[in-house]
Design an enzyme around this catalytic site. Sequence first.
Site, short mmCIF file in Angstrom:
data_model
loop_
_atom_site.label_atom_id
_atom_site.label_comp_id
_atom_site.label_asym_id
_atom_site.label_seq_id
_atom_site.Cartn_x
_atom_site.Cartn_y
_atom_site.Cartn_z
N LYS A 90 -22.06 23.16 -29.11
CA LYS A 90 -22.86 23.31 -27.88
C LYS A 90 -21.93 23.53 -26.70
CE LYS A 90 -26.47 20.87 -25.25
NZ LYS A 90 -27.26 19.61 -25.14
N SER A 165 -32.25 20.01 -25.13
CA SER A 165 -31.48 21.08 -24.54
C SER A 165 -30.52 21.76 -25.53
CB SER A 165 -30.66 20.52 -23.38
OG SER A 165 -29.73 19.56 -23.86
N SER A 189 -32.06 15.47 -26.81
CA SER A 189 -31.64 16.87 -26.98
C SER A 189 -31.00 17.23 -28.30
CB SER A 189 -30.68 17.26 -25.86
OG SER A 189 -31.41 17.52 -24.71
N1 GLN Z 1 -35.08 16.82 -22.14
C1 GLN Z 1 -34.40 15.71 -21.52
C2 GLN Z 1 -34.00 16.09 -20.12
O1 GLN Z 1 -34.32 17.12 -19.71
C3 GLN Z 1 -33.23 15.31 -22.33
C4 GLN Z 1 -32.11 16.23 -22.23
C5 GLN Z 1 -30.94 15.83 -23.07
O2 GLN Z 1 -31.07 15.00 -23.97
N2 GLN Z 1 -29.80 16.39 -22.75
O3 GLN Z 1 -33.36 15.35 -19.45
#
Ligand code: GLN
Length: 514
Positions: A90, A165, A189
């Site tokens: 990532k 994400s 995420s």
């Molecule tokens: N979807 C969550 C957010 O927008 C978690 C994102 C993540 O785990 N990086 O904060």
Amino acid sequence: MARAFLPADSSAMRLELTIDEARNAIAERRTTAAALAEEFYARIKKEDAEIGAFLALSEDRARAQAERVDKMVAEGKPLPPLAGVPIAIKDVMVTCGVRTTAGSKILENFVPPYDCTAVARLEAAGAVVLGKLNCDEFAMGSSTENSAYRPVRNPRDKTRVPGGSSGGSAAAVAAGMAVATLGSDTGGSIRQPASFCGVVGLKPTYGRVSRYGLIAFASSLDHIGPFARTVKDAALVLHTIAGRDPMDSTSAEVPVPDYVEELEIPLSKGRSPCGADTPVRAASQGQKPSGPIRVGVANEYFGSGLDAEVRAAVDAAVQKLASLGCEIVPVSLPHTEYAIPAYYIVATAEASANLARYDGVRYGFRARSARTLAEMYRTTRDGGFGMEVKRRIMLGTYALSAGYYDAYYLKAQKVRTLLTRDFDEAFKKVDVIAAPTAPTAAFKLGEKIDDPLAMYLADIYTVTANLAGIPGISVPCGETREGLPIGLQIFGRHFDEATVLRVAHAYELSVGRR
Ligand code: GLN
């Protein structure tokens, strides 16, 4: 030149390749690490135009590493555990000499001078890093539509999001463009995109894996973890990246068990006798494993927001665990309903502090036309950050400002403690907790992008593990009528990834690998 290991017409075979299969093919000289990497690049170049999982390919670095592995094979040297295995990272983890953007315009031209510890450990174990994976900007989002570069499409249905994400990390594994990948999980995420794309995703305990070289979103919630095709592969990757790192003071001194060895202990016995300790180690200390694994099920994770098909699949998975010899025990996690609000205060507060460093002076993008320093900061941040990142910086700055700190940030921290205590209480009665990973299967591209609150609710079942710091895995547990993957989530005690992996592995085997 080695014969092509993956025949051009056999995409099914490519999709099925696990870590052991890739490594053994190289060890037994049925292919070479170099040939395997080229075949993955060929696939990426063919498939990824449509999917959008990769932001950069690190071909020189991959070739150099593949050559090193092939040289070891030629010299008959013992091969490390991930020798020649094609992986991808990532784009929130820094890679020396390979552009790293965090999915943001503000780091468009950032070429880091060092490697993230997790990446360095994978390479030291022989893995070949193919490239960097698309994600929501600074890992903020649940659909990967917040990437400043392009959205990612779900390989299982290209009209749908892959989750986020770490959408690129999930999609790359699902589409057979990497054998395993790394993602980050601040509120879900890793697990939520794993669930949406039908692959395995593991968020370890806070402190289990070094965050050195992970571009910070919310430091007390950020975790690095693997995506893989099987639980065993996830266990192997975790084993490689886990453990104390002097470069991250929050990485824990706790010994790392051999997760793969532990996978085979049956669920009907081998409950960890002393909480965080593992059955194998307990046995070596003369302690007897006692009784079946106890699986907790909490009503709070099966509320009205849960899609009926997801509920049915998770219920069936829990029944399956019972048939494998687990004891199913009702537990209560009474503060769960406050998790999303607490998470979005803590996460945005920490993000507002972490993102202050992007000012046009130190890294990446700098707005050119400014006449004063203050104007340069303003125009750089205005032009470099996207909408969602700006929204989070404003929310977080507000929550931390004098006069509001107690009402929001401090309150959220107290809720965090209550949520952690809920889990502590539950884990006195059970060894793991089973739940859905996400309330729905993958949604359509564009469906939630104009409604941030609806998007935030995609994490309703995952943020609790980040707030409490406990490990959680998502493992595929069926499909909707439309053929969209559904994920079963399994939480465990702090540092007891071994039991989480073991339960997930037994479940996966019982339903057939994917
Ligand atoms: N979807 C969550 C957010 O927008 C978690 C994102 C993540 O785990 N990086 O904060």
